[in-house]
Design a protein around this motif. Sequence first.
Motif, short mmCIF file in Angstrom:
data_model
loop_
_atom_site.label_atom_id
_atom_site.label_comp_id
_atom_site.label_asym_id
_atom_site.label_seq_id
_atom_site.Cartn_x
_atom_site.Cartn_y
_atom_site.Cartn_z
N LEU A 371 0.85 -1.14 0.02
CA LEU A 371 -0.07 0.04 0.02
C LEU A 371 0.99 1.25 -0.08
CD1 LEU A 371 -2.67 1.27 0.19
CD2 LEU A 371 -2.86 0.90 2.60
N ALA A 372 1.75 1.17 0.87
CA ALA A 372 3.00 2.10 0.87
C ALA A 372 3.56 2.82 -0.62
CB ALA A 372 4.09 2.18 1.84
N ARG A 373 3.64 1.54 -1.22
CA ARG A 373 4.33 1.72 -2.55
C ARG A 373 3.23 2.44 -3.61
NH1 ARG A 373 7.10 -3.16 -1.98
NH2 ARG A 373 5.43 -4.33 -3.05
N LEU A 374 2.05 2.08 -3.54
CA LEU A 374 0.87 2.55 -4.34
C LEU A 374 0.74 4.00 -4.11
CD1 LEU A 374 -1.67 -0.20 -4.16
CD2 LEU A 374 0.05 0.38 -5.90
N MET A 375 1.22 4.75 -2.76
CA MET A 375 0.76 5.87 -2.54
C MET A 375 1.96 6.82 -3.21
SD MET A 375 -0.61 5.58 1.29
CE MET A 375 -0.72 7.36 1.62
N PHE A 376 3.10 6.38 -4.05
CA PHE A 376 3.79 7.43 -4.53
C PHE A 376 3.53 7.66 -5.92
CE2 PHE A 376 5.78 5.83 -0.65
CZ PHE A 376 6.59 7.07 -0.24
N PRO A 377 4.21 8.74 -6.19
CA PRO A 377 3.97 8.90 -7.73
C PRO A 377 4.90 8.12 -8.57
CG PRO A 377 4.96 11.09 -6.67
CD PRO A 377 4.76 9.98 -5.48
N ARG A 378 4.46 8.00 -9.80
CA ARG A 378 5.31 7.04 -10.51
C ARG A 378 5.90 7.69 -11.83
NH1 ARG A 378 1.71 1.92 -10.74
NH2 ARG A 378 1.17 1.62 -8.37
N PHE A 379 6.81 7.07 -12.23
CA PHE A 379 7.46 7.48 -13.64
C PHE A 379 6.41 6.96 -14.87
CE2 PHE A 379 11.80 7.48 -11.90
CZ PHE A 379 11.90 8.93 -11.98
N ALA A 380 6.00 7.67 -15.36
CA ALA A 380 5.10 7.45 -16.52
C ALA A 380 5.74 6.48 -17.77
CB ALA A 380 4.41 8.73 -16.97
N GLN A 516 -4.49 9.98 -3.80
CA GLN A 516 -5.69 11.00 -4.23
C GLN A 516 -6.96 10.34 -3.83
OE1 GLN A 516 -5.66 11.64 -8.48
NE2 GLN A 516 -4.15 13.31 -8.39
N SER A 517 -7.16 9.39 -3.69
CA SER A 517 -8.52 8.57 -3.53
C SER A 517 -8.49 8.62 -2.06
CB SER A 517 -8.94 7.40 -4.14
OG SER A 517 -8.63 6.23 -3.16
N LEU A 518 -7.44 8.05 -1.39
CA LEU A 518 -7.45 7.99 0.19
C LEU A 518 -7.71 9.51 0.80
CD1 LEU A 518 -4.56 5.51 0.79
CD2 LEU A 518 -6.78 5.22 1.33
N GLU A 519 -7.28 10.46 0.27
CA GLU A 519 -7.34 11.88 0.62
C GLU A 519 -8.73 12.21 0.33
OE1 GLU A 519 -4.46 14.87 1.54
OE2 GLU A 519 -3.27 14.01 -0.06
N SER A 520 -9.29 12.18 -0.71
CA SER A 520 -10.29 12.59 -1.10
C SER A 520 -11.77 11.59 -0.59
CB SER A 520 -10.57 12.77 -2.72
OG SER A 520 -10.57 11.44 -3.19
N GLU A 522 -12.97 9.72 -2.36
CA GLU A 522 -13.70 9.28 -3.51
C GLU A 522 -12.72 8.39 -4.50
OE1 GLU A 522 -14.81 12.56 -5.74
OE2 GLU A 522 -15.80 13.42 -3.64
N GLN A 523 -13.32 7.13 -4.88
CA GLN A 523 -12.51 6.02 -5.66
C GLN A 523 -12.63 6.22 -7.23
OE1 GLN A 523 -14.47 4.29 -2.97
NE2 GLN A 523 -13.03 5.42 -1.61
N SER A 524 -11.47 6.71 -7.99
CA SER A 524 -12.16 6.85 -9.33
C SER A 524 -11.64 5.57 -9.98
CB SER A 524 -11.30 8.15 -9.83
OG SER A 524 -9.95 7.70 -9.33
N ASP A 525 -10.95 4.67 -9.63
CA ASP A 525 -10.62 3.40 -10.40
C ASP A 525 -10.75 2.00 -9.54
OD1 ASP A 525 -8.37 3.71 -8.79
OD2 ASP A 525 -6.87 4.07 -10.36
N LEU A 526 -10.53 1.06 -10.48
CA LEU A 526 -10.66 -0.34 -9.61
C LEU A 526 -9.86 -0.29 -8.75
CD1 LEU A 526 -11.30 -2.45 -12.96
CD2 LEU A 526 -13.00 -1.58 -11.11
#
Length: 888
Positions: A371-380, A516-520, A522-526
């Motif tokens: 979960l911690a890994r998923l919270m960081f921005p990623r290289f596109a 974003q979804s944890l902060e808001s 609201e869940q925008s994706d699966l």
Amino acid sequence: MTQYVYGFAEGRREMADLLGGKGANLAEMTRLGLPVPPGFTVTTKACRVFLETGTEPDELGFEVARALAALERAAGRTLGDSADPLLVSVRSGSRYSMPGMMETVLDIGLSDASVQGLAKISGQERFAWDSYRRLVQMFGHTVLGVDTELFERALAERRTLRGATDDRDLDAQDLALLTEEFKEIIHRTTGEEFPQDPVEQLHRALRAVFSSWNGERAHVYRRREHISDDLGTAVNIQAMVFGNLSPDSGTGVAFTRDPTTGARGVYGDYLPYAQGEDVVAGVRNAVPLQELERLDPRSYLALTEHLRTLEAHYQDLCDVEFTIERGRLWILQTRVGKRTAEAAFRIAYDLLEEGVIGRRAALSRVDGDQLARLMFPRFATRPSDVPAPRAPAAAPGPPGGGAVSDSAEAVRGAAAGERTVLVRRETTPDDLPGMIAAEAVLTSRGGKTSHAAVVARGMGKVCVCGAEPLTVDPTARQFTTPEGVVVREGDVISVDGTSGTVHLGALSLTDSAVRQSLESGEQSDLLSVAVDRALSHADAVRRLEVRANADTPEDAACARRFGAQGIGLCRTEHMFLGERKHLVEAMILAVDGTAREQALAALLPLQRADFTGILAAMDGLPVTIRLLDPPLHEFLPDRTQLAVRIAASADPDPRDVHLLAAVERLHERNPMLGLRGVRLGLSVPGLVAMQVRAIAEAVADRIRDGGDPRAEIMIPLVGTVEELRLVRAEAESVLSEVFARTGTEVTCPIGTMIELPRAALTAGRIARAADFFSFGTNDLTQTTWGLSRDDAEASFFPAYLDKGIFTISPFESLDEEGVGRLITLAVEEGRAANSRLTLGVCGEHGGDPDSIHFFHRAGLDYVSCSPFRIPAARLEAGRAALGEPRSR
Ligand code: PEP
Ligand code: MG
């Protein structure tokens, strides 16, 4: 009697400790009736005996002979038979997957005689000689220790001689000649002949695979993955099947779902007319698995059916390796597949939705690190340039910006809207503003738990710490890579905290949708939906509350959005920095009581405003405010700089002279063990009273404004109950005075940190004077081990990790054996003395997944950690409540 060998039909999936992961799964597939080439497994126990004594257990030879006879019966052929040889593979397979870290020998059973038989029976002379030369090469390297380069060179020379660009252009005669050459290489370098007896080949390969458990790369891998060195590997001996026998043969890898995204649907690669090793070596490009449907619909259908069977049976993503030999499908291996963090959440919660698994199983399949890994921005995009050297990934994620050499430049850049990467040899608390301002932090010294790493992780910043091959020159404001590339201030670099790499130039980024979804909310994706479901489930089952370490209203608000149930540690020292430094200096330099009171009085309204803001952000939830902890000299200027300034001036500023005297008076050899924490409160008159007054008045203000403030006062570094009693009495008198004056009717619990061994050992006495304990495991680790973190991490820690004295830094993950024992004792004796005592932890370990499991078992009420670590802590607290194991 111990059984050292198990036929595939004898084992089960649950026997992975004994049979290794691969062996247990081969047995399970055999029991399920899947087409697995016959074979047997030599246990990890046999390996451990071999590694301990240097010889195999007495019974092993007999057991292997018996199992081999059964294998020969099942295959209808004899190992190394000169007319129709059975060939076997000898592969390692430990409890935990260690991809490519140990040895394998294929095609055992070929000899000068049986190669002829194989050629005849297969009708493929080239194939037979190619198999033989592969065996001689692998055996020569793995068993006899011949440098593989010698074989490669001979192969290359043969290609040149024949004008061939590819090994496939070599014919049977070339390969036969090469085999002879390989045998000569072996003889020349070892003095031994390549053994012609297939049973000798088998036993020697078996021993080589056992020994490879202790190979260098296996060691390194285990250390990284926290796998115990004591487990040993099992060895699987299995009839060979060949994907390189004919055009209607081939080999491939298949997954029951996409292991990268977790999306439903079969996924994989297929390589026609090839052997498994060719896939690994990347000799040719594979085609997508779907292509097999066109090439060989019957095998494709059978494969997809087997995949369905396996997923239903294992109730999880499975990956399989398969081979098709002349149109006949064989499954060579399966395991519950490795997956990315994203896929882990998607798959667990898809399987829950599909009714395949229950909520408990779903929660057990995801963890806080993911979960911690998923919270960081990623290289596109993936980097295309040559990466700078790797370093331990200290805090995950991948941003970048212009390199800056100091904190001030990072702050200036942020103010001008520039993205920067703060590049330092190491960071100190003085760099904090720069670390906040920068996108990422890169240091050439330190490790995962060094200051920069801890701070960066806590703030959700990306950090690569200890990139030692980089030479950082702060004076020239540049750093140099080992290749000699000079990166100057302002040059753009990208830092991938997940892989620990640094790249020259800018790589584009995407924001973390999960964050974003944890902060808001609201869940925008699966993926965000899956994360949300996992967290709700964890919240429903966990006993541990999760609070935040936060010192500002902004951090408090952010923590609350991430699900914090209060503040477990509000450090007040940050409130004495910046522009307020001169007030602190005035307090320290005060010549008499009046001057000191004036300085404290000036600090009071500022502190009160700080607390009011934080209490407002955490309205209705507990806020544990810790009284000032660090030694006073930390708030004064640097001794050397001051001395130089005075020496360089003809007419030094009297204030500087005064300051220098104070700096020298307060100088300590071991500040960590010096005048700090409660000792400060008892030595500087008025300091405790000022801080408590600010808290009490902030509480009164909040109540007047209709709020629900729940302040708690925490006293640091207590070693004896007497210290606590004295400070508590002072605090209580200020509280009563303010509350009486303002007509405030609240109680404000007063407790202490347990961060010295003496405090833990006398917890029963301390508990009688405390409403709560909060374990300060940072200091408790330092004082239990008798080391200073900042010094130790920069000096002997790497060597300790290397020698295996630590498998992980005790600052990263709690040392249960030592520090944990003190905590357990303090919990027991504290509770026995005071049944209403609340117990928590606020050291860095409060956000560490492994440590959270310990705190759950120890019976604490809450963990407190940096805001960014809160979602992971919630998840792990839930997993701990389910009794999910964390450690290997
Ligand atoms: C601790 O010692 O664990 C703690 C939280 O205090 P600090 O890190 O501020 O010393
Ligand atoms: Mg401390």
